[in-house]
Design an enzyme around this catalytic site. Structure first.
Site, PDB file in Angstrom:
ATOM      1  N   ASP A   1       1.144  -1.021   0.038  1.00 12.58           N
ATOM      2  CA  ASP A   1      -0.040   0.071   0.103  1.00 12.58           C
ATOM      3  C   ASP A   1       1.070   1.089  -0.025  1.00 12.58           C
ATOM      4  O   ASP A   1       1.904   1.286   0.334  1.00 12.58           O
ATOM      5  CB  ASP A   1      -0.907  -0.100   1.307  1.00 12.58           C
ATOM      6  CG  ASP A   1      -1.921   1.090   1.400  1.00 12.58           C
ATOM      7  OD1 ASP A   1      -2.267   1.605   0.658  1.00 12.58           O
ATOM      8  OD2 ASP A   1      -1.451   1.874   2.414  1.00 12.58           O
TER       9      ASP A   1
ATOM     10  N   ASP B   1      -1.376  -0.835   5.755  1.00 15.80           N
ATOM     11  CA  ASP B   1      -1.775  -0.154   7.128  1.00 15.80           C
ATOM     12  C   ASP B   1      -3.159  -0.201   7.740  1.00 15.80           C
ATOM     13  O   ASP B   1      -3.487   0.574   8.764  1.00 15.80           O
ATOM     14  CB  ASP B   1      -0.982   1.302   7.149  1.00 15.80           C
ATOM     15  CG  ASP B   1      -1.792   2.232   6.540  1.00 15.80           C
ATOM     16  OD1 ASP B   1      -2.152   1.869   5.220  1.00 15.80           O
ATOM     17  OD2 ASP B   1      -2.070   3.385   6.880  1.00 15.80           O
TER      18      ASP B   1
END
Length: 211
Positions: free
Chosen positions: A9, A161
């Site tokens: 990400d 996250d």
């Protein structure tokens, strides 16, 4: 070691953009019909899943793609100011030197990601970048990447996250490393049962080298 490809990400995982994203979201609150986030609420939101955050905010799901587009445009003006998460650059360089292929899947724009990587001397580390507006649908993009790159799920591991990163990875049948230095708290990430939960980028090397 089965995994040869690591997909990251971007916001909150590689780039330290969480505070900026909160600030932009607050500026756009009136336009998109949701309440601004106070520091007290931010602590609460970090402990909610992505679905719970949207429900809490009261924003219409139909407005979210337009909000994301506006956020990306605002980030473009500040992208040169952002820095990598402390320690992530060293971890990425080491992983690359060990022969891993590195990629990014993000709801941020490709242009923003490319500019950030260029400004921070990271551009040569990544083999691919995929961008798409996804609310709960990162699985679709992950599956597209697997198909286009002709990768088997057991050859890939995802690093993110947020709870939606864990959810999407599980649905795509790939392992996931959840990181606690981004948006979601360690507690809510742990509840989603990622394959690994780490607190510093250097732990990426430990996890991947011990698999």
């Amino acid at each position: 070691m089965t995994q040869k490809v690591i997909i990251f990400d971007f916001d909150g995982t590689i780039a330290d953009t969480v505070d900026a994203l909160v600030s932009i979201a607050n500026r756009l609150a009136l336009e998109f019909g949701y309440v601004q986030i106070t520091q007290q609420e931010l602590a609460l939101l970090r402990n909610l899943t992505s679905r719970e955050i949207i429900k809490y905010s009261g924003i219409s799901v139909f407005k979210i793609p337009f909000l994301v587009k506006k956020v990306k445009a605002e980030l473009k003006n500040k992208i040169h100011e952002f820095k990598p998460i402390p320690g992530i650059q060293e971890a990425l360089i080491e992983l690359k030197s060990q022969g891993y292929k590195l990629g990014i899947i993000t709801s941020n724009s490709k242009d923003n990601v490319h500019e950030f990587l260029k400004c921070n001397n990271l551009a040569n580390l990544f083999d691919f970048i995929y961008s798409g507006v996804t609310i709960f649908g990162k699985r679709t993009i992950i599956n597209n990447v697997l198909r286009q790159k002709q990768l088997k799920p057991n050859e890939v591991i995802y690093v993110g996250d947020e709870t939606r990163d864990i959810e999407a990875s599980k649905k795509a049948n790939i392992q996931v490393i959840a990181v606690t230095w981004g948006f979601n708290s360690s507690e809510v990430l742990a509840k989603q049962k990622p394959d690994f939960l780490i607190h510093h980028p250097s732990e990426l090397l430990t996890v991947l080298n011990n698999k």
